[in-house]
Design an enzyme around this catalytic site. Structure first.
Site, short mmCIF file in Angstrom:
data_model
loop_
_atom_site.label_atom_id
_atom_site.label_comp_id
_atom_site.label_asym_id
_atom_site.label_seq_id
_atom_site.Cartn_x
_atom_site.Cartn_y
_atom_site.Cartn_z
N TYR A 195 0.85 -1.20 0.00
CA TYR A 195 0.00 0.00 0.00
C TYR A 195 0.88 1.24 0.00
O TYR A 195 1.88 1.29 0.73
CB TYR A 195 -0.90 0.03 1.25
N GLU A 234 -0.47 4.89 -0.48
CA GLU A 234 -1.24 6.12 -0.71
C GLU A 234 -0.32 7.32 -0.54
O GLU A 234 0.48 7.38 0.41
CB GLU A 234 -2.40 6.21 0.29
N ASP A 278 -5.73 13.97 -25.31
CA ASP A 278 -5.75 12.56 -24.88
C ASP A 278 -5.09 11.76 -26.00
O ASP A 278 -5.69 11.50 -27.03
CB ASP A 278 -7.20 12.12 -24.66
N THR A 300 -3.17 6.29 -22.14
CA THR A 300 -3.10 4.95 -21.56
C THR A 300 -1.67 4.48 -21.79
O THR A 300 -0.95 5.06 -22.62
CB THR A 300 -4.08 3.97 -22.24
N LYS A 350 -1.45 0.83 -25.19
CA LYS A 350 -1.78 0.73 -26.63
C LYS A 350 -0.46 0.80 -27.42
O LYS A 350 0.35 -0.11 -27.27
CB LYS A 350 -2.78 1.83 -27.00
N ARG A 386 -1.64 -2.36 -18.73
CA ARG A 386 -2.92 -1.68 -18.77
C ARG A 386 -2.92 -0.58 -17.70
O ARG A 386 -2.74 -0.87 -16.50
CB ARG A 386 -3.96 -2.75 -18.43
N1 PLP Z 1 -8.82 7.72 -24.32
C1 PLP Z 1 -8.81 7.18 -25.55
C2 PLP Z 1 -8.56 8.08 -26.73
C3 PLP Z 1 -9.02 5.81 -25.72
O1 PLP Z 1 -9.05 5.29 -26.95
C4 PLP Z 1 -9.23 5.01 -24.57
C5 PLP Z 1 -9.43 3.54 -24.67
O2 PLP Z 1 -9.68 2.94 -25.63
C6 PLP Z 1 -9.26 5.63 -23.33
C7 PLP Z 1 -9.04 6.98 -23.23
C8 PLP Z 1 -9.63 4.88 -22.08
O3 PLP Z 1 -8.76 4.01 -21.61
P1 PLP Z 1 -9.21 2.91 -20.52
O4 PLP Z 1 -9.88 1.83 -21.29
O5 PLP Z 1 -7.90 2.54 -19.90
O6 PLP Z 1 -10.13 3.60 -19.56
#
Ligand code: PLP
Length: 411
Positions: A51, A53, A197, A223, A226, A232
């Site tokens: 843990y 935090e 993002d 993320t 990918k 993950r």
């Molecule tokens: N943002 C984008 C552009 C994504 O394509 C994805 C997932 O496919 C996410 C965020 C979300 O990721 P997670 O599945 O880890 O919540």
């Protein structure tokens, strides 16, 4: 015999079947990849027991001296990879990373200008079925009907009209280069924060195979699993002025204890991503996507926006009289794993869809190159044109299996 085989043979058998599936079928899901054995070893390490935090040097639990080292390695490597001022490596997922950004500077009811889910955006960018669409006033933007690309002039008009507090760019199903500089100019012109993002294209960005939003955006989320090829998980990067707000927003704002084993695995993946081999693979991923796209085009398929600049493409199936859902099912029978996807201005619902999304990151990680991509493009075409012909699909499945066996993932 492994520990899991001894302790839980049922679960060990599931792992064996999943490994066999991954080894013998062709993964063309644009958001998937194969993490290295080192990354998986980190996820299965003793760090899962701890843990922690808080943040390195400032925890709510004793005994954190070594997990602090792990988190600092992850942070330092992420900063080096992306050139970011501040990094938080604790988000459990990409959606959580986006939530942390919204919660750091927005109040419920604020306006967010973000890309429509049906034209390429992500659920967490404001879909009505996601917390993001429920908490905020969402103004969606899409792509131009003619070019099927983001129309920056139209975006600017929407921004001026609706005066959002935040603009979100980045997508899950957009195959073209994103002009982050232009996004920032538009955000600045209306006093909005810019969130980029880059979950899908993070690997391409660290290899300089796609322009980076880091010099422009106030916040960058991703993320790590990918194109980045890690475990993950999620991550937030931001300008120094937002560092405190982001850290508070992640913990204690939306999360409790960080997953230290996953954070260690992120650090391992970031080290791998700093290598020349990783960078070469990212350029190969794009080359591979172009070959699949060209091959499908030559076979009479319409590629949304006419092609791809990145790791994925959307294929419009309307002229083949097959839905995305049926095409996905036919491909599955042929050993090709991909997903149905709406295309811009789709008349079908998301669960039927008129298109499929095809991505090359996982196949590229296996070592496949242009020759294999030509074969794959032709195999997708044969599969869709023979969707009702099980004998032909079985023939393709055996060819795909043979291809996959020549490019093992872990064995
Ligand atoms: N943002 C984008 C552009 C994504 O394509 C994805 C997932 O496919 C996410 C965020 C979300 O990721 P997670 O599945 O880890 O919540």
């Amino acid at each position: 015999m492994s520990y899991i085989q001894k302790e839980d043979p049922d679960m060990a058998a599931v792992f064996e079947r999943e490994l066999n599936r991954q080894e013998t079928r062709l993964d063309l899901i644009a958001s998937e990849n194969y993490a290295s054995k080192a990354v998986m070893e980190a996820m299965g390490s003793v760090l899962t027991n701890k843990y922690a935090e808080g943040y390195p040097g400032n925890r709510y639990y004793g005994g954190c001296e070594y997990v602090d080292e792990a988190e600092n390695l992850a942070i330092d490597r992420a900063k080096k990879l992306f050139g970011a001022d501040h990094v938080n490596v604790q988000p459990h997922s990409g959606s959580g990373a986006n939530m942390a950004v919204y919660f750091s500077v927005l109040k419920p009811g604020d306006t967010i200008l973000s890309m429509n889910l049906s034209e390429g955006g992500h659920l967490s960018h404001g879909s009505p079925v996601s917390f993001s669409g429920q908490l905020y006033n969402i103004v969606p933007y899409g792509v131009n009907r003619e070019t099927e690309m983001i129309d920056y002039d139209e975006l600017e008009k929407l921004a001026k009209e609706h005066k959002p507090q935040m603009i979100v760019c980045g997508a899950s199903a957009y195959s073209r280069t994103i002009d982050f500089k232009r996004f920032k100019e538009i955000a600045d012109s209306v006093g909005a924060y810019l969130l980029a993002d880059v979950a899908h294209i993070a690997g391409l960005i660290v290899a300089d195979a796609h322009p980076s939003p880091v010099p422009y955006a106030d916040f960058v989320t991703t993320t790590t699993h990918k194109t980045l090829r890690g475990p993950r998980g999620g991550m937030v990067m931001c300008k120094e002025e937002f560092a405190k707000a982001i850290n508070k927003s992640v913990f204690p704002g939306i999360q409790g204890g960080p997953l230290m084993n996953t954070i260690a695995a992120k650090a391992v993946a970031f080290k791998e991503a700093l290598s020349d081999d990783f960078k070469k693979d990212q350029f190969q991923t794009i080359k591979n996507a172009k070959v699949v796209s060209d091959t499908l085009s030559e076979n009479g398929f319409r590629i949304v926006s006419g092609g791809t600049d990145n790791h994925l493409m959307l294929i419009d199936l309307t002229s083949f009289d097959i839905t995305g859902k049926d095409a996905e099912a036919a491909c599955a029978k042929a050993g090709i794993v991909l997903n149905m996807n709406t295309i811009p201005f789709d008349k079908q619902k998301a669960f039927i869809a008129s298109g499929i999304r095809v991505g090359t990151p996982a196949a590229t990680t296996r070592g496949m190159k242009e020759t294999e991509m030509t074969f794959i493009g032709n195999a997708i075409s044969r599969t869709i044109k023979n969707a009702g012909n099980d004998a032909e699909l079985e023939k393709i499945r055996l060819e795909i299996k043979e291809l996959c066996e020549r490019f093992p993932v872990y064995k």
